[in-house]
Write a protein that holds these residues in place. Structure first.
Motif, short mmCIF file in Angstrom:
data_model
loop_
_atom_site.label_atom_id
_atom_site.label_comp_id
_atom_site.label_asym_id
_atom_site.label_seq_id
_atom_site.Cartn_x
_atom_site.Cartn_y
_atom_site.Cartn_z
N ALA A 1 4.50 1.90 1.40
CA ALA A 1 4.92 0.95 2.44
C ALA A 1 6.03 0.07 1.89
O ALA A 1 6.11 -0.19 0.69
CB ALA A 1 3.74 0.10 2.87
N GLU A 2 6.87 -0.41 2.78
CA GLU A 2 8.00 -1.24 2.35
C GLU A 2 7.69 -2.73 2.39
O GLU A 2 8.37 -3.52 1.74
CB GLU A 2 9.22 -0.94 3.22
CG GLU A 2 9.75 0.48 3.02
CD GLU A 2 11.04 0.73 3.78
OE1 GLU A 2 11.49 -0.21 4.49
OE2 GLU A 2 11.59 1.83 3.67
N ASP A 3 6.67 -3.12 3.15
CA ASP A 3 6.33 -4.54 3.26
C ASP A 3 4.86 -4.67 3.64
O ASP A 3 4.20 -3.69 3.99
CB ASP A 3 7.24 -5.23 4.29
CG ASP A 3 7.21 -4.56 5.65
OD1 ASP A 3 6.09 -4.25 6.14
OD2 ASP A 3 8.29 -4.32 6.22
N LEU B 1 2.79 0.64 -7.55
CA LEU B 1 2.67 1.75 -6.61
C LEU B 1 3.48 2.95 -7.06
O LEU B 1 3.06 4.11 -6.90
CB LEU B 1 3.10 1.31 -5.21
CG LEU B 1 2.13 0.41 -4.44
CD1 LEU B 1 2.72 0.06 -3.07
CD2 LEU B 1 0.77 1.09 -4.24
N ALA B 2 4.65 2.69 -7.62
CA ALA B 2 5.48 3.79 -8.11
C ALA B 2 4.77 4.56 -9.22
O ALA B 2 4.75 5.80 -9.23
CB ALA B 2 6.83 3.26 -8.60
N LEU C 1 -5.44 6.25 0.17
CA LEU C 1 -4.76 4.99 0.44
C LEU C 1 -4.99 4.06 -0.74
O LEU C 1 -6.14 3.85 -1.16
CB LEU C 1 -5.29 4.35 1.72
CG LEU C 1 -5.17 5.19 3.00
CD1 LEU C 1 -5.90 4.52 4.15
CD2 LEU C 1 -3.71 5.40 3.36
N ALA C 2 -3.93 3.54 -1.29
CA ALA C 2 -4.03 2.63 -2.44
C ALA C 2 -3.19 1.40 -2.18
O ALA C 2 -2.20 1.45 -1.44
CB ALA C 2 -3.56 3.33 -3.72
N ALA C 3 -3.59 0.28 -2.78
CA ALA C 3 -2.83 -0.96 -2.61
C ALA C 3 -2.92 -1.78 -3.89
O ALA C 3 -3.90 -1.69 -4.65
CB ALA C 3 -3.35 -1.76 -1.42
N ALA D 1 0.82 -1.20 0.00
CA ALA D 1 0.00 0.00 0.00
C ALA D 1 0.85 1.25 0.00
O ALA D 1 2.07 1.22 0.30
CB ALA D 1 -0.93 0.00 1.22
N LEU D 2 0.22 2.36 -0.32
CA LEU D 2 0.84 3.67 -0.15
C LEU D 2 -0.20 4.64 0.37
O LEU D 2 -1.41 4.42 0.25
CB LEU D 2 1.47 4.19 -1.45
CG LEU D 2 0.64 4.58 -2.66
CD1 LEU D 2 -0.21 5.84 -2.47
CD2 LEU D 2 1.55 4.81 -3.86
#
Length: 455
Positions: A307-309, A289-290, A277-279, A221-222
């Motif tokens: 998020a990293e993980d 995500l990028a 918020l997106a995933a 997610a971001l």
């Protein structure tokens, strides 16, 4: 009432028929605020199809209304009792009867909790996508009754898309089987879809055949911060126009962000106007995500934090899940709207809600399933203050009117129940209401099933 209870006990165990007013009162309503509820004459908790049939035959013979219920987590008053009714609680019919990995189906009883089913099929590498916020409590029967959705609808769709077939006890006690177990099937009218979203007004669902999917990959997610609703919604439109298919795309306004921070101390950005918020659960979620982050930045995002993980992703998504509890905590009472609009009108919807909140001097926070335009304006008010209650009702109605004006619908997933039945007539129009009442008459000629709901 004594005669009714005794007649019911002839086909039900004694512990399945409850008449103590202190007990039956606990079954009088769901979680919707300011919706009328009556006093049930009796509450029954059957365990078998035959017991449900006995209840309906008794109700038809004695002309007693029946209100079906699941876990009562609904938000529109659809499970509220009427005076002198039989409350038919299906929570004891809670078995997962079959999980078929070849055909990717599950057969369940209506009282199965959504989260229980999700975990059961996950053990077989499968996935049941509909995930309402109350998934740890709500039942599959209730999900079917309201046509519920959830956070993952943007990619995986809503309950109606996963119900292949049903067994339904009709008002007179007959058992109807609808639908199929096959991947395809178009024989006759689609009665299965007719029951999804019917809120217990056409029959009692006692078994469901549900479609499953292969278990998805873990999602990343971001979070993206925006200085306005307009820039956040511009990003949403850009994401969808570019062909991205996120597994989740959720929006929180400033009011909701602050409420979540006050409740959880999560440290969400206090100064942002909107948080997206997106995933993705794709083979390369970081790359997706990028690309999505670039679209957010181009639309005006001030900060984009991926998020990293999966663990960090879950922390981000927890903030969205805490939106409603955090808003409820502000004043203790809420009215929750469920207006869905075209994605292209999301900014107008959010800005319009903010203007309504200012007009009525109320706190109204908005969480939204942004990927499908389904907004949840939450009106916070003190239910002990008559003027605050009046203003809350007025603001609720203005939000509903705004949604229709923007080309939307009065409910995306919560149903109509008691709360919105006047608005259903406005959305459908007189011809639509006439036809829907005609359908109700065919299935329930005596009007015994969940009276006073929908229209």
């Amino acid at each position: 009432m004594t005669d009714l209870a005794e007649r019911l006990r002839t086909g039900l165990p004694d512990d399945a028929v409850m008449t103590d007013p202190d007990v039956t009162a606990a079954y009088a309503r769901d979680m919707a605020s300011l919706c009328d509820a009556g006093a049930p004459a009796v509450v029954v908790l059957p365990r078998t199809v035959e017991q449900v049939q006995h209840v309906m035959r008794t109700a038809t013979e004695l002309r007693v209304p029946v209100v079906p219920q699941g876990a009562r987590t609904g938000l529109s008053g659809a499970a509220n009792a009427s005076d002198g009714c039989i409350v038919l609680s299906l929570v004891r019919m809670d078995r997962v009867l079959e999980i078929d990995t070849v055909n990717r189906t599950a057969v369940v009883e209506p009282g199965v909790v959504n989260a229980v089913l999700s975990r059961a099929v996950a053990e077989h590498g499968l996935y049941y996508p509909p995930d309402p916020s109350s998934w740890e409590q709500c039942t599959i029967g209730g999900n079917i009754g309201t046509g519920s959705g959830g956070l993952c609808c943007v990619k995986y769709g809503v309950t109606a898309e996963y119900v292949l077939g049903l067994e339904v006890v009709l008002a007179d006690g007959r058992l109807l089987r609808t639908g199929r177990r096959t991947a395809k099937g178009v024989a006759g009218y689609d009665l299965t879809r007719l029951f999804v979203g019917s809120e217990g007004t056409l029959g009692i669902v006692v078994k469901a055949v549900l479609a499953l999917r292969p278990a998805p990959r873990a999602q990343l997610a971001l979070a993206a911060e925006f200085p306005s609703n307009a820039t956040a919604c511009e990003a949403i439109c850009a994401i969808m126009s570019a062909g991205h298919v996120p597994s989740l795309l959720e929006l929180m306004d400033r009011t909701t962000i602050r409420a979540v921070n006050d409740m959880t101390r999560m440290g969400l950005p206090q100064t942002t106007e909107a948080l997206l918020l997106a995933a993705f659960d794709t083979p390369d979620p970081a790359a997706d995500l990028a690309a999505l982050g670039e679209l957010c930045t181009a639309a005006g995002a001030t900060t984009v934090v991926p998020a990293e993980d999966p663990a960090e992703s879950e922390l981000l998504l927890q903030a969205r899940r805490m939106g409603l509890p955090a808003l409820e905590r502000i004043t203790g009472a809420t009215m929750i709207d469920d207006v869905a609009v075209p994605r292209s009108r999301l900014a107008a919807m959010l800005d319009g809600v903010a203007a309504i909140a200012e007009k009525y001097d109320l706190v109204i926070g908005v969480c939204a399933h942004a990927g499908d335009g389904n907004t949840h304006p939450v009106v916070c008010f003190d239910a002990h203050e008559p003027d605050a209650t009046r203003r809350a009702r007025a603001s609720f109605d203005e939000i509903m009117a705004l949604g229709l004006e923007l080309g939307g619908t009065i409910t995306g997933e919560h149903g109509v129940g008691v709360l919105k039945k006047d608005w259903l007539a406005r959305e459908l129009g007189p011809v639509g209401v006439e036809l829907q009442r005609g359908i109700k008459q065919v299935f329930d000629p005596l009007g015994l099933l969940n009276p006073g709901k929908l229209f």
